[in-house]
Scaffold this motif. Structure first.
Motif, PDB file in Angstrom:
ATOM      1  N   ILE A 154       0.832  -1.205   0.000  1.00  0.00           N
ATOM      2  CA  ILE A 154       0.000   0.000   0.000  1.00  0.00           C
ATOM      3  C   ILE A 154       0.866   1.254   0.000  1.00  0.00           C
ATOM      4  CG2 ILE A 154      -0.392   0.334   2.489  1.00  0.00           C
ATOM      5  CD1 ILE A 154      -3.063   0.539  -0.230  1.00  0.00           C
ATOM      6  N   VAL A 155       2.022   1.200   0.658  1.00  0.00           N
ATOM      7  CA  VAL A 155       2.941   2.338   0.649  1.00  0.00           C
ATOM      8  C   VAL A 155       3.493   2.554  -0.757  1.00  0.00           C
ATOM      9  CG1 VAL A 155       5.209   3.125   1.465  1.00  0.00           C
ATOM     10  CG2 VAL A 155       3.532   2.229   3.091  1.00  0.00           C
ATOM     11  N   ILE A 156       3.863   1.489  -1.440  1.00  0.00           N
ATOM     12  CA  ILE A 156       4.387   1.596  -2.805  1.00  0.00           C
ATOM     13  C   ILE A 156       3.322   2.149  -3.741  1.00  0.00           C
ATOM     14  CG2 ILE A 156       5.244   0.271  -4.787  1.00  0.00           C
ATOM     15  CD1 ILE A 156       7.288   0.715  -2.521  1.00  0.00           C
ATOM     16  N   ALA A 157       2.101   1.662  -3.649  1.00  0.00           N
ATOM     17  CA  ALA A 157       1.017   2.143  -4.512  1.00  0.00           C
ATOM     18  C   ALA A 157       0.723   3.625  -4.249  1.00  0.00           C
ATOM     19  CB  ALA A 157      -0.245   1.310  -4.283  1.00  0.00           C
ATOM     20  N   THR A 158       0.705   4.016  -2.993  1.00  0.00           N
ATOM     21  CA  THR A 158       0.437   5.410  -2.649  1.00  0.00           C
ATOM     22  C   THR A 158       1.568   6.315  -3.127  1.00  0.00           C
ATOM     23  OG1 THR A 158      -0.745   4.619  -0.692  1.00  0.00           O
ATOM     24  CG2 THR A 158      -0.198   6.950  -0.758  1.00  0.00           C
TER      25      THR A 158
END
Length: 96
Positions: A34-38
């Motif tokens: 989720i951090v990478i996508a954000t």
């Protein structure tokens, strides 16, 4: 405290995933994902793409990216898809 929390954001992204069928594994399975996508969406905003939410003026790109993911305006695609993020807007923007 972060709002939404990592778990709330992951749940929202997995619920709003395009093409997800019952019984499939969640698209986002960890905080790292989720951090990478954000971060990827925030970089797109910094590069000049228009925000997909209202009242984005004066807000930081990361805050906008989190809200877009949480509200389902941007969706995370699985590994077998061509791109990692897809914009779910009526008038899709073309990437330069």
């Amino acid at each position: 405290m972060l709002h939404p929390s990592y778990t709330d954001l992951m749940e929202a992204v997995n619920t709003n995933s395009a093409g997800k069928e019952a019984g499939e594994h969640p698209v986002v399975q960890s905080r790292y994902s989720i951090v990478i996508a954000t971060a990827k969406r925030a970089r797109q905003l910094i590069a000049g793409q228009e925000p997909l939410i209202k009242n984005a003026e004066g807000r930081k790109p990361l805050s906008i990216a989190v809200e877009e993911l949480y509200t389902g305006k941007v969706q995370v695609l699985g590994d077998d898809e061509e791109d990692d993020l897809t914009e779910d807007a009526e008038d899709e923007m073309t990437e330069a």
